[in-house]
Write an enzyme that holds these catalytic residues in place. Structure first.
Site, short mmCIF file in Angstrom:
data_model
loop_
_atom_site.label_atom_id
_atom_site.label_comp_id
_atom_site.label_asym_id
_atom_site.label_seq_id
_atom_site.Cartn_x
_atom_site.Cartn_y
_atom_site.Cartn_z
N ASP A 221 8.38 -3.86 9.79
CA ASP A 221 7.24 -4.32 9.01
C ASP A 221 7.81 -4.68 7.64
O ASP A 221 7.98 -3.83 6.78
CB ASP A 221 6.20 -3.21 8.90
CG ASP A 221 4.95 -3.66 8.14
OD1 ASP A 221 5.06 -4.61 7.34
OD2 ASP A 221 3.89 -3.05 8.33
N LYS A 264 1.40 -9.78 0.23
CA LYS A 264 2.09 -8.83 -0.67
C LYS A 264 3.29 -9.53 -1.33
O LYS A 264 3.11 -10.29 -2.26
CB LYS A 264 2.52 -7.59 0.11
CG LYS A 264 1.54 -7.11 1.17
CD LYS A 264 0.33 -6.38 0.63
CE LYS A 264 -0.74 -6.12 1.67
NZ LYS A 264 -0.39 -5.38 2.84
N ARG A 388 -6.32 7.37 -0.23
CA ARG A 388 -5.32 7.41 0.84
C ARG A 388 -5.16 8.88 1.22
O ARG A 388 -4.27 9.57 0.74
CB ARG A 388 -3.98 6.82 0.36
CG ARG A 388 -3.92 5.30 0.43
CD ARG A 388 -4.10 4.81 1.84
NE ARG A 388 -3.97 3.37 2.00
CZ ARG A 388 -4.77 2.64 2.80
NH1 ARG A 388 -5.79 3.20 3.41
NH2 ARG A 388 -4.56 1.37 2.98
C1 LIG Z 1 -1.02 -5.03 4.21
C2 LIG Z 1 -0.11 -4.48 5.20
C3 LIG Z 1 -0.27 -4.76 6.56
C4 LIG Z 1 -1.45 -5.54 7.10
O1 LIG Z 1 -1.46 -6.84 6.64
P1 LIG Z 1 -2.80 -7.66 6.35
O2 LIG Z 1 -2.32 -8.96 5.78
O3 LIG Z 1 -3.63 -6.87 5.39
O4 LIG Z 1 -3.51 -7.84 7.65
C5 LIG Z 1 0.66 -4.23 7.44
N1 LIG Z 1 1.69 -3.49 7.02
C6 LIG Z 1 1.89 -3.21 5.73
C7 LIG Z 1 3.06 -2.39 5.30
C8 LIG Z 1 0.99 -3.70 4.77
O5 LIG Z 1 1.19 -3.40 3.48
#
Ligand SMILES: *Cc1c(COP(=O)(O)O)cnc(C)c1O
Length: 463
Positions: A221, A264, A388
């Site tokens: 991820d 992000k 959280r």
């Molecule tokens: C935000 C996020 C996601 C999900 O992505 P979206 O664009 O909100 O659907 C998955 N993994 C991590 C680490 C994230 O920060």
């Protein structure tokens, strides 16, 4: 290297402000009313009623003039848009993953990866869970297993790489369930739920070796991977002289594939993708994306959005940009420590995480201390953070009971290139003010609970 010599000196933003967006100032009475209407859930507040919005850094970033200029170059052809090919080129160049499928955001890529790789009864180990990641793994029939090091669950541990995987836990799982029941290892960094904590390159290499030994794929991820690269550069031996781009490229090279929320690191408002070296997975993803998102050359995105993403990749990798980003969070954290406020250590990559258990030590976990604290901060100053803790953790799908996470946190997350140091000063003062009055704060009870990802829409009342 000049870059490295500057590391400990003060920094300033590598940009100046060209357009501003006014924000509304509210009174204590207005905020109290708004909070009650929102069921004490900061996700349900109207953005207009928020002064400084630290709910999330997801899609809330300020794009550069270079990105905005790119928006005018959107090629909105249904098939084969030139922006798609430019974005693909940049994914190949910076992530080193040859095959690429765009999606409308990160969870859509998680959906595809989970659907393709996971079979009913599989286990997916990961370095702590992320809400949408775990849910898609579960919906695909898998069981998520947390294999992060124990220190990650301790808000006071000063371990520098709390995002590391405990390779013993991982190997134990391979032996216990059989490696054929593990379709892939799911690694993220920095780990959001642990407080924005990075993994080290050394740990990643160990995990990769172990995965190779058992023939298990390793997926990433990579949503916040540039932040992880920054921490490797500044904390891990042997990386100080490497560029963010080199470290980023090396990290990604150990993975069979990555999924990304472009909202992000890439500093755009919408977008996501998956990219991989595995041609078979790519073929399936390219096929499935047509069902759920749109044709494989736009995946639910406009051409202009893909152009902004492609340009965002070029900017995210610049050292000054990422140092400024993390520098803001360090500044906020240091100020909070000066006030003696209980925050998670070490200060993480994208947010300050307040230890709500300690902050409101008179409120039990069943009365939602982090939810309560996020509401109290909003009421005090209009600063919006998010829970959280137990609410985000949800219920165990088997027993139906609350999961009780060790970490009960309030996250104040900084959108990229949006707020100034003065906004941070106001935020810290407000949290300090709430801290001084903490004993008068009472907990909450949940009066509405949605089935999935309940933290987004749950409603609460004061006890
Ligand atoms: C935000 C996020 C996601 C999900 O992505 P979206 O664009 O909100 O659907 C998955 N993994 C991590 C680490 C994230 O920060």
């Amino acid at each position: 290297m000049i870059e490295n010599k500057n590391i400990k000196k003060s920094w300033a933003e590598p940009f100046k402000i060209k357009v501003v967006e006014p924000i509304k100032m509210t009174t204590y009475e207005q905020r109290s009313k708004a909070l009650e209407e929102a069921g004490y859930n900061t996700f349900l507040l109207k953005s207009e009623d928020v002064y400084i919005d630290l709910l999330t850094d997801s899609g809330t970033n300020a794009m550069s003039d270079y990105q905005w200029a790119g928006m005018m170059l959107g090629d909105e052809a249904y098939a084969g848009s030139k922006n798609f090919y430019y974005l693909w080129d940049n994914v190949r160049k910076y992530y080193g993953q040859p095959f690429f499928v765009p999606t409308h955001q990160g969870r859509a890529a998680e959906h595809l990866v989970s659907k393709i790789l996971i079979k009913e009864g599989d286990y997916i180990p990961g370095n702590m869970y992320f809400t949408t990641t775990r849910l898609h793994q579960e919906l695909a029939g898998g069981t998520f297993v947390d294999v992060i090091i124990d220190e990650a669950h301790d808000p006071d541990s000063t371990h520098q790489f709390k995002g590391n995987i405990d390779t013993q836990k991982l190997e134990d799982l391979f032996k216990k369930v059989g490696a054929d029941k593990v379709p892939y290892v799911s690694m993220a960094g920095p780990v959001n739920m642990a407080g924005g904590q990075p993994f080290s390159m050394a740990n990643l290499k160990e995990v990769k070796t172990l995965c190779d030994k058992y023939g298990v794929a390793l997926w990433f991820d990579a949503t916040r991977a540039t932040e992880n690269a920054y921490f490797i550069k500044t904390k891990e031996e042997g990386y100080a002289d490497k560029t963010i781009q080199e470290i980023f490229f090396e990290m990604n090279s150990y993975f069979e594939g990555v999924w990304v929320s472009a909202k992000k690191d890439l500093m755009v408002n919408i977008g996501g993708f998956l990219a991989t070296k595995n041609e078979k997975v790519y073929e399936e993803a390219r096929n499935l994306v047509v069902v759920y998102e749109g044709l494989h050359t736009y995946g639910g995105l406009a051409g202009r959005d893909m152009e902004a993403m492609a340009r965002g990749i070029e900017e995210m990798i610049e050292f000054d940009n990422i140092r400024t980003r993390i520098g803001q969070i360090e500044y906020c954290g240091q100020k909070m420590l000066e006030y003696g406020l209980p925050i998670v250590n070490p200060i993480g990559g994208h947010a300050i995480f307040m230890n709500a258990r300690r902050f409101l030590d008179h409120i039990t976990q069943d009365e939602f201390p982090a939810q309560t604290l996020a509401a109290a901060i909003y009421q005090d100053s209009g600063v919006r953070g998010m829970e959280r803790g137990i609410v985000s953790s949800g219920r165990d799908p088997v027993t139906g009971k609350h999961r009780y996470p060790k970490l009960e946190l309030v996250r104040l997350t900084f959108p990229r290139r949006v707020y100034t140091q003065a906004h941070i000063d106001v935020t810290v003062e407000s949290v300090a003010n709430v801290y001084d009055q903490r004993k008068s704060i009472k907990g909450l009870k949940m009066v509405y609970e949605p089935k999935y990802l309940r933290f987004f829409q749950a409603r609460f009342e004061k006890i």
